[in-house]
Design a protein around this motif. Sequence first.
Motif, PDB file in Angstrom:
ATOM      1  N   THR A   1      49.074   3.759  15.212  1.00 36.33           N
ATOM      2  CA  THR A   1      48.348   5.017  15.358  1.00 36.33           C
ATOM      3  C   THR A   1      48.487   5.833  14.078  1.00 36.33           C
ATOM      4  O   THR A   1      49.581   5.964  13.525  1.00 36.33           O
TER       5      THR A   1
ATOM      6  N   SER B   1      44.350   5.888  22.670  1.00 33.63           N
ATOM      7  CA  SER B   1      45.486   4.995  22.436  1.00 33.63           C
ATOM      8  C   SER B   1      45.586   3.933  23.531  1.00 33.63           C
ATOM      9  O   SER B   1      45.883   2.765  23.245  1.00 33.63           O
TER      10      SER B   1
ATOM     11  N   ASP C   1      50.255   9.501  21.597  1.00 34.70           N
ATOM     12  CA  ASP C   1      49.834   8.128  21.315  1.00 34.70           C
ATOM     13  C   ASP C   1      50.955   7.144  21.630  1.00 34.70           C
ATOM     14  O   ASP C   1      50.742   6.130  22.311  1.00 34.70           O
TER      15      ASP C   1
END
Length: 259
Positions: A7, A209, A22
């Motif tokens: 991420t 995510s 995330d």
Amino acid sequence: MAARVLTIAGSDSGGGAGIQADLKALSAMGVYGASVVTAVTAQNTEAVTAIHPIPDDIVAAQIKAVLDDIQIDAIKVGMLGTPSLIATVSDALAGYAGPVVIDPVMVAKSGDTLLADSAIDALKSILFARATLLTPNLPEAAKLVGEGSTQVQAKALLDLGVGAVLMKGGHADGETCTDHLVSRTGTQDFSAPRVNTRNTHGTGCSYSSAIAAGLAQGMALNDAVAQAHAWLHLAILHADELYVGQGQGPVHHFHALWT
């Protein structure tokens, strides 16, 4: 062997959105998360009070360090505040061939601006062509391509080179919340009853995510979205159990694990 997702996003000191959300979402989905921090925000459930951008070269170095060592199965991109940073991230991902999910983060849940207007054109012209999936909410879609129907906006976004668009319906009215996954081959809808809660901080970060997690695990795009949509609905449904902060609290990433 666990799937691995990188991420690339900003940090939220309150823990509800950004990199923190995330990594929580990836962990909840059974995926290993690596992270590249693009900005440090002073943020809680009520407001963003300060933003410190990480220098472009440090962001590039973080991405290189991860990709040089770890086999990354999917990438999620979140908060990118400036045109130069957008160009830096695009260049750093030039050799990456896996799926990329881009969440065009522009405004925090508190209403604070996270993306400068000058960066919007750079986002559209430089980075969108890298996207396997773009995940705008309705205000973000309007800011990117103007007002219009969901299908008109989605087509305009597809014309910018993204592989597919997930038009999120959380800002719409009605008792049912419907997200539209639009590609060049058709549209698939994902609906759930709207949950009456103010604790929805980090939904966009967490959703994108979770989708990246499914793609990293080898799922087809529609299956990854379906899995993430069902998980996020339950995370919102259980959000009021957390009692975090005095404003718009986070969703419950670990609703299936915590008792």
